[in-house]
Design an enzyme around this catalytic site. Structure first.
Site, PDB file in Angstrom:
ATOM      1  N   PHE A  78     -10.093  -1.511   0.004  1.00 53.82           N
ATOM      2  CA  PHE A  78      -9.637  -2.451   1.013  1.00 53.82           C
ATOM      3  C   PHE A  78     -10.029  -3.873   0.617  1.00 53.82           C
ATOM      4  CE2 PHE A  78      -9.372  -4.779   4.951  1.00 53.82           C
ATOM      5  CZ  PHE A  78      -8.113  -4.379   5.357  1.00 53.82           C
ATOM      6  N   ASP A 106       0.866  -1.181   0.000  1.00 50.62           N
ATOM      7  CA  ASP A 106       0.000   0.000   0.000  1.00 50.62           C
ATOM      8  C   ASP A 106       0.906   1.235   0.000  1.00 50.62           C
ATOM      9  OD1 ASP A 106      -2.258   1.574   0.192  1.00 50.62           O
ATOM     10  OD2 ASP A 106      -2.572   1.227   2.315  1.00 50.62           O
TER      11      ASP A 106
HETATM   12  P1  IMP Z   1       2.185  -0.638   3.594  1.00 50.87           P
HETATM   13  O1  IMP Z   1       3.315  -0.496   4.563  1.00 50.87           O
HETATM   14  O2  IMP Z   1       1.254   0.553   3.672  1.00 50.87           O
HETATM   15  O3  IMP Z   1       2.611  -0.925   2.193  1.00 50.87           O
HETATM   16  O4  IMP Z   1       1.284  -1.802   4.161  1.00 50.87           O
HETATM   17  C1  IMP Z   1       1.381  -3.095   3.724  1.00 50.87           C
HETATM   18  C2  IMP Z   1       0.624  -3.994   4.669  1.00 50.87           C
HETATM   19  O5  IMP Z   1      -0.630  -3.410   5.007  1.00 50.87           O
HETATM   20  C3  IMP Z   1       0.280  -5.302   3.992  1.00 50.87           C
HETATM   21  O6  IMP Z   1       1.255  -6.272   4.233  1.00 50.87           O
HETATM   22  C4  IMP Z   1      -1.025  -5.661   4.660  1.00 50.87           C
HETATM   23  O7  IMP Z   1      -0.783  -6.350   5.867  1.00 50.87           O
HETATM   24  C5  IMP Z   1      -1.661  -4.343   4.971  1.00 50.87           C
HETATM   25  N1  IMP Z   1      -2.628  -3.925   3.940  1.00 50.87           N
HETATM   26  C6  IMP Z   1      -2.528  -2.926   3.045  1.00 50.87           C
HETATM   27  N2  IMP Z   1      -3.607  -2.842   2.271  1.00 50.87           N
HETATM   28  C7  IMP Z   1      -4.426  -3.835   2.661  1.00 50.87           C
HETATM   29  C8  IMP Z   1      -5.729  -4.300   2.215  1.00 50.87           C
HETATM   30  O8  IMP Z   1      -6.362  -3.788   1.277  1.00 50.87           O
HETATM   31  N3  IMP Z   1      -6.231  -5.370   2.881  1.00 50.87           N
HETATM   32  C9  IMP Z   1      -5.579  -6.003   3.897  1.00 50.87           C
HETATM   33  N4  IMP Z   1      -4.378  -5.606   4.334  1.00 50.87           N
HETATM   34  C10 IMP Z   1      -3.813  -4.527   3.741  1.00 50.87           C
END
Ligand code: IMP
Ligand code: MG
Length: 184
Positions: free
Chosen positions: A157, A108
């Site tokens: 999400f 994300d």
């Molecule tokens: P980032 O550090 O923002 O890239 O977050 C990545 C982590 O956030 C992933 O490994 C997931 O655990 C969680 N995450 C991000 N988007 C989603 C989603 O749409 N559904 C479920 N988990 C998410």
């Protein structure tokens, strides 16, 4: 609110990718990795817990010599958005001089993998590549290079196939959106 007389399937809104589509994509990614790492013995490092179904399929489809490890990282403390606070529970894996392939469920902001990449490079990895089942580029904050992407998705999400909402729904065999009434 979860009612225990219901099942995870009752909370699904729309299915984005079926099990068959995910299986097909994992086979393609695995053969790409087999080609890219020809002559090397990479180390697959899965980020727990979301990577598990993806890692299982991906790893089973690879044919090169390789090793596999898992680490726990968290940037979410529940809910649906990133806190920016990344913690890595380092399992003391020896990555020195290894070609590491990080395996993640979804990217994300990218803050989680930026932190994990830095830690692995600091521990002496020769190279670090990122392989994610899903990429959500809309909220990207970190400047990371994602080499292998299963599916690029819009800002929404998602749950299923390892992805959770408050630790639930990882057992859904497809990737889908969640009934908005189920999100607090
Ligand atoms: P980032 O550090 O923002 O890239 O977050 C990545 C982590 O956030 C992933 O490994 C997931 O655990 C969680 N995450 C991000 N988007 C989603 C989603 O749409 N559904 C479920 N988990 C998410
Ligand atoms: Mg995760």
């Amino acid at each position: 609110m979860v009612h225990t007389n219901m099942q995870v399937y009752d909370d699904v809104k729309d299915i984005l990718y079926t099990k068959e589509q995910i299986e097909q994509r994992c086979a393609e990614l695995a053969s790409q990795i087999d080609n890219d790492y020809k002559g090397k013995i990479p180390m697959f490092v899965g980020i727990l817990k979301g990577c598990v179904p993806f890692m299982t399929l991906l790893y089973n489809n690879t044919k090169i010599y390789s090793t596999i490890e898992y680490v726990r990282a968290s940037s979410y403390k529940g809910g649906t958005s990133t806190t920016g606070n990344v913690e890595l529970d380092d399992e003391n894996i020896d990555v020195s001089n290894r070609d590491v392939i990080i395996v993640e469920d979804i990217i994300d902001t990218g803050l989680t993998l930026e932190a994990v990449t830095k830690i692995l490079m600091d521990k002496g990895a020769k190279s670090v590549a990122i392989c994610t089942l899903l990429d959500k580029p809309a909220h990207r904050k970190a400047n990371i290079n994602v080499k292998y992407v299963g599916f690029s998705v819009e800002d929404q999400f998602l749950i299923g196939f390892g992805l959770d909402y408050n630790e639930l729904y990882r057992n859904l065999p497809f990737i889908c959106t969640i009934d908005p009434n189920k999100i607090d």
